[in-house]
Design a protein around this motif. Structure first.
Motif, PDB file in Angstrom:
ATOM      1  N   THR A  69       0.848  -1.185   0.000  1.00  0.00           N
ATOM      2  CA  THR A  69       0.000   0.000   0.000  1.00  0.00           C
ATOM      3  C   THR A  69       0.885   1.238   0.000  1.00  0.00           C
ATOM      4  OG1 THR A  69      -0.138  -0.172   2.417  1.00  0.00           O
ATOM      5  CG2 THR A  69      -1.980  -1.046   1.156  1.00  0.00           C
ATOM      6  N   ILE A  70       0.471   2.238  -0.778  1.00  0.00           N
ATOM      7  CA  ILE A  70       1.245   3.466  -0.890  1.00  0.00           C
ATOM      8  C   ILE A  70       0.349   4.660  -0.613  1.00  0.00           C
ATOM      9  CG2 ILE A  70       2.963   2.571  -2.501  1.00  0.00           C
ATOM     10  CD1 ILE A  70       1.304   3.817  -4.769  1.00  0.00           C
ATOM     11  N   GLU A  71       0.969   5.759  -0.229  1.00  0.00           N
ATOM     12  CA  GLU A  71       0.216   6.987  -0.004  1.00  0.00           C
ATOM     13  C   GLU A  71       0.051   7.708  -1.333  1.00  0.00           C
ATOM     14  OE1 GLU A  71       0.086  10.385   3.395  1.00  0.00           O
ATOM     15  OE2 GLU A  71       2.042  10.023   2.475  1.00  0.00           O
ATOM     16  N   SER A  72      -1.171   8.091  -1.634  1.00  0.00           N
ATOM     17  CA  SER A  72      -1.468   8.809  -2.873  1.00  0.00           C
ATOM     18  C   SER A  72      -1.522  10.297  -2.579  1.00  0.00           C
ATOM     19  CB  SER A  72      -2.807   8.331  -3.444  1.00  0.00           C
ATOM     20  OG  SER A  72      -3.092   8.972  -4.654  1.00  0.00           O
ATOM     21  N   ILE A  73      -0.666  11.075  -3.263  1.00  0.00           N
ATOM     22  CA  ILE A  73      -0.565  12.512  -3.030  1.00  0.00           C
ATOM     23  C   ILE A  73      -0.967  13.253  -4.295  1.00  0.00           C
ATOM     24  CG2 ILE A  73       0.969  14.397  -2.309  1.00  0.00           C
ATOM     25  CD1 ILE A  73       2.780  12.259  -1.071  1.00  0.00           C
ATOM     26  N   GLU A  74      -1.843  14.249  -4.161  1.00  0.00           N
ATOM     27  CA  GLU A  74      -2.352  14.969  -5.330  1.00  0.00           C
ATOM     28  C   GLU A  74      -1.273  15.782  -6.029  1.00  0.00           C
ATOM     29  OE1 GLU A  74      -5.878  17.202  -4.934  1.00  0.00           O
ATOM     30  OE2 GLU A  74      -7.034  15.597  -4.010  1.00  0.00           O
ATOM     31  N   ASP A  75      -0.363  16.396  -5.270  1.00  0.00           N
ATOM     32  CA  ASP A  75       0.660  17.241  -5.883  1.00  0.00           C
ATOM     33  C   ASP A  75       1.955  16.465  -6.150  1.00  0.00           C
ATOM     34  OD1 ASP A  75       1.319  16.861  -3.270  1.00  0.00           O
ATOM     35  OD2 ASP A  75       1.771  18.956  -2.810  1.00  0.00           O
ATOM     36  N   PHE A  76       1.841  15.150  -6.348  1.00  0.00           N
ATOM     37  CA  PHE A  76       2.995  14.322  -6.660  1.00  0.00           C
ATOM     38  C   PHE A  76       3.557  14.753  -8.019  1.00  0.00           C
ATOM     39  CE2 PHE A  76       5.057  10.207  -7.763  1.00  0.00           C
ATOM     40  CZ  PHE A  76       5.839  10.070  -6.621  1.00  0.00           C
ATOM     41  N   PRO A  77       4.898  14.898  -8.147  1.00  0.00           N
ATOM     42  CA  PRO A  77       5.489  15.357  -9.412  1.00  0.00           C
ATOM     43  C   PRO A  77       5.023  14.538 -10.613  1.00  0.00           C
ATOM     44  CG  PRO A  77       7.156  15.278  -7.692  1.00  0.00           C
ATOM     45  CD  PRO A  77       5.910  14.674  -7.116  1.00  0.00           C
ATOM     46  N   LEU A 110      -3.073   7.978  10.063  1.00  0.00           N
ATOM     47  CA  LEU A 110      -2.120   8.968  10.584  1.00  0.00           C
ATOM     48  C   LEU A 110      -1.594   9.833   9.448  1.00  0.00           C
ATOM     49  CD1 LEU A 110      -0.007   6.866  13.113  1.00  0.00           C
ATOM     50  CD2 LEU A 110      -1.746   8.571  13.641  1.00  0.00           C
ATOM     51  N   LEU A 111      -1.768  11.151   9.558  1.00  0.00           N
ATOM     52  CA  LEU A 111      -1.246  12.082   8.571  1.00  0.00           C
ATOM     53  C   LEU A 111       0.221  12.368   8.860  1.00  0.00           C
ATOM     54  CD1 LEU A 111      -4.270  14.547   8.424  1.00  0.00           C
ATOM     55  CD2 LEU A 111      -3.744  12.683   6.853  1.00  0.00           C
ATOM     56  N   GLY A 112       0.892  13.012   7.915  1.00  0.00           N
ATOM     57  CA  GLY A 112       2.319  13.265   8.050  1.00  0.00           C
ATOM     58  C   GLY A 112       2.681  14.103   9.257  1.00  0.00           C
ATOM     59  N   GLU A 115      -1.258  14.097  12.996  1.00  0.00           N
ATOM     60  CA  GLU A 115      -2.683  14.221  13.290  1.00  0.00           C
ATOM     61  C   GLU A 115      -3.456  13.026  12.747  1.00  0.00           C
ATOM     62  OE1 GLU A 115      -4.890  18.082  13.374  1.00  0.00           O
ATOM     63  OE2 GLU A 115      -3.202  18.721  12.124  1.00  0.00           O
ATOM     64  N   ARG A 116      -4.648  12.827  13.319  1.00  0.00           N
ATOM     65  CA  ARG A 116      -5.531  11.770  12.839  1.00  0.00           C
ATOM     66  C   ARG A 116      -6.337  12.265  11.645  1.00  0.00           C
ATOM     67  NH1 ARG A 116      -5.256   6.347  13.818  1.00  0.00           N
ATOM     68  NH2 ARG A 116      -4.645   5.934  15.963  1.00  0.00           N
ATOM     69  N   ALA A 117      -6.426  11.451  10.621  1.00  0.00           N
ATOM     70  CA  ALA A 117      -7.279  11.776   9.475  1.00  0.00           C
ATOM     71  C   ALA A 117      -8.726  11.528   9.856  1.00  0.00           C
ATOM     72  CB  ALA A 117      -6.898  10.935   8.266  1.00  0.00           C
ATOM     73  N   ARG A 118      -9.616  12.366   9.370  1.00  0.00           N
ATOM     74  CA  ARG A 118     -11.040  12.144   9.618  1.00  0.00           C
ATOM     75  C   ARG A 118     -11.602  11.177   8.573  1.00  0.00           C
ATOM     76  NH1 ARG A 118     -16.596  12.414   8.041  1.00  0.00           N
ATOM     77  NH2 ARG A 118     -17.584  11.944  10.012  1.00  0.00           N
ATOM     78  N   CYS A 119     -11.092  11.268   7.334  1.00  0.00           N
ATOM     79  CA  CYS A 119     -11.497  10.353   6.256  1.00  0.00           C
ATOM     80  C   CYS A 119     -10.261   9.658   5.697  1.00  0.00           C
ATOM     81  CB  CYS A 119     -12.204  11.116   5.136  1.00  0.00           C
ATOM     82  SG  CYS A 119     -13.871  11.646   5.530  1.00  0.00           S
ATOM     83  N   ILE A 120     -10.398   8.371   5.450  1.00  0.00           N
ATOM     84  CA  ILE A 120      -9.325   7.578   4.850  1.00  0.00           C
ATOM     85  C   ILE A 120      -9.898   6.927   3.596  1.00  0.00           C
ATOM     86  CG2 ILE A 120      -7.654   5.726   5.194  1.00  0.00           C
ATOM     87  CD1 ILE A 120      -8.405   6.147   8.307  1.00  0.00           C
ATOM     88  N   CYS A 253      -7.953  14.346   5.126  1.00  0.00           N
ATOM     89  CA  CYS A 253      -8.028  13.043   4.452  1.00  0.00           C
ATOM     90  C   CYS A 253      -6.653  12.411   4.271  1.00  0.00           C
ATOM     91  CB  CYS A 253      -8.679  13.191   3.080  1.00  0.00           C
ATOM     92  SG  CYS A 253     -10.431  13.553   3.155  1.00  0.00           S
ATOM     93  N   GLN A 254      -6.670  11.106   4.301  1.00  0.00           N
ATOM     94  CA  GLN A 254      -5.508  10.309   3.930  1.00  0.00           C
ATOM     95  C   GLN A 254      -5.901   9.441   2.743  1.00  0.00           C
ATOM     96  OE1 GLN A 254      -4.338   7.002   6.500  1.00  0.00           O
ATOM     97  NE2 GLN A 254      -2.179   7.496   6.196  1.00  0.00           N
ATOM     98  N   TYR A 255      -5.106   9.502   1.680  1.00  0.00           N
ATOM     99  CA  TYR A 255      -5.396   8.718   0.481  1.00  0.00           C
ATOM    100  C   TYR A 255      -4.392   7.577   0.377  1.00  0.00           C
ATOM    101  CZ  TYR A 255      -8.402  12.599  -0.884  1.00  0.00           C
ATOM    102  OH  TYR A 255      -9.392  13.555  -0.912  1.00  0.00           O
ATOM    103  N   ILE A 256      -4.918   6.358   0.332  1.00  0.00           N
ATOM    104  CA  ILE A 256      -4.089   5.157   0.258  1.00  0.00           C
ATOM    105  C   ILE A 256      -4.468   4.371  -0.986  1.00  0.00           C
ATOM    106  CG2 ILE A 256      -3.514   2.974   1.398  1.00  0.00           C
ATOM    107  CD1 ILE A 256      -4.177   4.292   4.063  1.00  0.00           C
ATOM    108  N   GLU A 257      -3.457   3.853  -1.671  1.00  0.00           N
ATOM    109  CA  GLU A 257      -3.705   3.002  -2.836  1.00  0.00           C
ATOM    110  C   GLU A 257      -3.149   1.605  -2.568  1.00  0.00           C
ATOM    111  OE1 GLU A 257      -2.869   2.776  -7.673  1.00  0.00           O
ATOM    112  OE2 GLU A 257      -2.108   4.466  -6.493  1.00  0.00           O
ATOM    113  N   VAL A 258      -3.987   0.594  -2.754  1.00  0.00           N
ATOM    114  CA  VAL A 258      -3.544  -0.797  -2.641  1.00  0.00           C
ATOM    115  C   VAL A 258      -3.022  -1.225  -4.005  1.00  0.00           C
ATOM    116  CG1 VAL A 258      -4.210  -3.156  -2.053  1.00  0.00           C
ATOM    117  CG2 VAL A 258      -5.300  -1.239  -0.883  1.00  0.00           C
ATOM    118  N   ILE A 259      -1.759  -1.632  -4.069  1.00  0.00           N
ATOM    119  CA  ILE A 259      -1.159  -1.972  -5.367  1.00  0.00           C
ATOM    120  C   ILE A 259      -0.816  -3.452  -5.485  1.00  0.00           C
ATOM    121  CG2 ILE A 259      -0.307   0.353  -5.820  1.00  0.00           C
ATOM    122  CD1 ILE A 259       2.426  -0.501  -4.797  1.00  0.00           C
ATOM    123  N   GLY A 260      -1.204  -4.254  -4.493  1.00  0.00           N
ATOM    124  CA  GLY A 260      -1.102  -5.706  -4.635  1.00  0.00           C
ATOM    125  C   GLY A 260       0.175  -6.312  -4.084  1.00  0.00           C
ATOM    126  N   PHE A 261       0.632  -7.385  -4.748  1.00  0.00           N
ATOM    127  CA  PHE A 261       1.787  -8.156  -4.290  1.00  0.00           C
ATOM    128  C   PHE A 261       3.048  -7.759  -5.056  1.00  0.00           C
ATOM    129  CE2 PHE A 261      -1.030 -12.079  -3.163  1.00  0.00           C
ATOM    130  CZ  PHE A 261      -1.372 -11.481  -1.963  1.00  0.00           C
TER     131      PHE A 261
END
Length: 410
Positions: A69-77, A110-112, A115-120, A253-261
């Motif tokens: 699982t990875i963190e998905s960031i909107e402003d990722f390069p 957990l945010l960076g 703090e606790r995220a309200r939505c995940i 919010c915390q955005y998580i992406e499941v990318i598998g094995f």
């Protein structure tokens, strides 16, 4: 990888717990009612249930294989995002994990800044393991490994009819055998605390209708209009991502992406699936080394399970396992039909007399007979002969005629 029933709607094989030391301890050390302690204990007992033996694909190992699982960031390069996309296309999970921050199960919520995220938001393609990830989160909470600040972690399956019919909060936080007084006490505590100390896990947001996604008790909870202090984890396919982001736009919010094995986890799955048959395990490892294009499909856990099952079945029959992706897909079609037949047999549906069709050349009516209960196909107004040769003969401009078949069968 089996899907389990939501924690709020489990069968009567799990009666509600009596006032146990755990429930009493929760009530005595906090301002939490005894009924909340009993509810928590019930949920923990449900999460600890072992996978059902009747499911299909059958569970092949008692181990839980870690999902990447990875963190998905909107402003990722943008350049790195393109690189990650290409790596995913070529099933190079290890490269993606080097470019993006990986998220472990204890970092969920957990945010960076601490703090606790309200939505995940947990996103992933079909079969990648979102439902398993949601269930594992509940299991780890029940084992007191994570989420220590939460008295209740309630898993809701969107495909569950009871969930889809929910109109208010009290429809979500209950179980079949819960005494009315306890349920009222639990709801009074949840509402008075605005959901503080509770995590709701809504698995399969994309399986809700469009109306329920945007105008329902679920939408109000995600927006924070209802129970604003409750933490909400929502898993979904990317197709519903836009609606979710609109609902969460004013939330932390915390955005998580499941990318598998990755390769290591694929090997763990193979070892666990064939741990009692070393010879077959070695044959499968050799087979995957010779067919890297097939091994590349196995980053998706569902594909991994299917390929292991196909290899096992073909070797058991003395047949040669698929050598090309086309052969894999042909066996997969038969496997999916077999899965459908198995589900019907478990549900004790009327026995059907139509055999599974040969995927090489078949009629549209026979396919419908194979995948639909008897009676639903009788009103078809047209019968289409489908074969590889005839598909080539269909003119592009005349394909609209195919869609004239009733009941959206095409």
């Amino acid at each position: 990888l089996g899907r389990k029933e939501g924690a709020h709607a489990c069968s009567s094989h799990n009666p509600p717990p009596a006032a146990t030391p755990l429930a009493a301890r929760i009530a005595s050390t906090t301002d939490v009612p005894l009924g909340v302690g009993k509810y928590a204990e019930y949920l923990m007992s449900v999460y600890k249930i072992k996978p059902c033996g009747e499911q299909w694909l059958p569970v092949v190992s008692k181990r839980y294989i870690n999902l990447s699982t990875i963190e998905s960031i909107e402003d990722f390069p943008k350049e790195k995002e393109v690189t990650c996309t290409l790596a995913m296309i070529h099933s190079k999970i290890e490269e993606v994990k080097k470019l993006k921050r990986t998220i472990t199960i204890d970092q969920v919520g957990l945010l960076g800044d601490g703090e606790r995220a309200r939505c995940i938001i947990v996103e992933g393609i079909p079969g990648i393991g979102k439902s398993t990830f949601s269930w594992h989160l509940g299991v780890c909470w029940a084992q007191k490994k994570i989420l220590h600040d939460y008295h209740l972690v309630v898993l809701l399956r969107s495909r569950d009819e009871r969930v889809q019919k929910a109109k208010e909060e009290s429809d979500l936080f209950c179980y079949k055998e819960q005494p009315k007084q306890e349920h009222e006490a639990v709801m009074e505590w949840i509402i008075s605390n605005k959901g503080d100390g509770v995590m709701m896990v809504l698995d399969g947001y994309d399986e809700l209708s469009q109306d329920l996604q945007t105008s329902s008790i679920f939408a109000d909870i995600i927006r924070g209009k209802v129970l604003p202090k409750m933490t909400v984890l929502v898993s979904s396919r990317p197709s519903a991502n836009q609606n979710l982001k609109q609902l969460c736009q004013d939330q932390k919010c915390q955005y998580i992406e499941v990318i598998g094995f990755d390769k290591e986890e694929i090997q763990k799955y193979v070892d666990g699936a064939l741990e009692h048959n070393k010879e077959l395990r070695d044959e499968l490892n050799s087979y995957l080394e010779l067919h890297p294009h097939i091994h590349g499909l196995m980053y998706c856990p569902l594909n991994c399970a299917i390929i292991v099952q196909i290899f096992r079945d073909e070797m058991k029959k003395g047949s040669q396992p698929p050598q090309t992706l086309t052969e894999v897909y042909q066996v997969l079609i038969k496997t999916v039909l077999k899965r459908h037949e198995h589900k019907l047999s478990i549900a004790e549906k009327p026995k059907r007399t139509h055999p599974t069709p040969n995927p090489g050349t078949f009629t549209f009516r026979n396919v419908v007979r194979a995948i639909r209960p008897v009676g639903e196909w009788k009103s078809l107004s047209a019968e289409l002969e489908i074969s590889a040769a005839k598909i080539k003969e269909i003119d592009v401009n005349n394909r609209g005629q195919v869609a004239e078949c009733k009941h959206d069968m095409v």
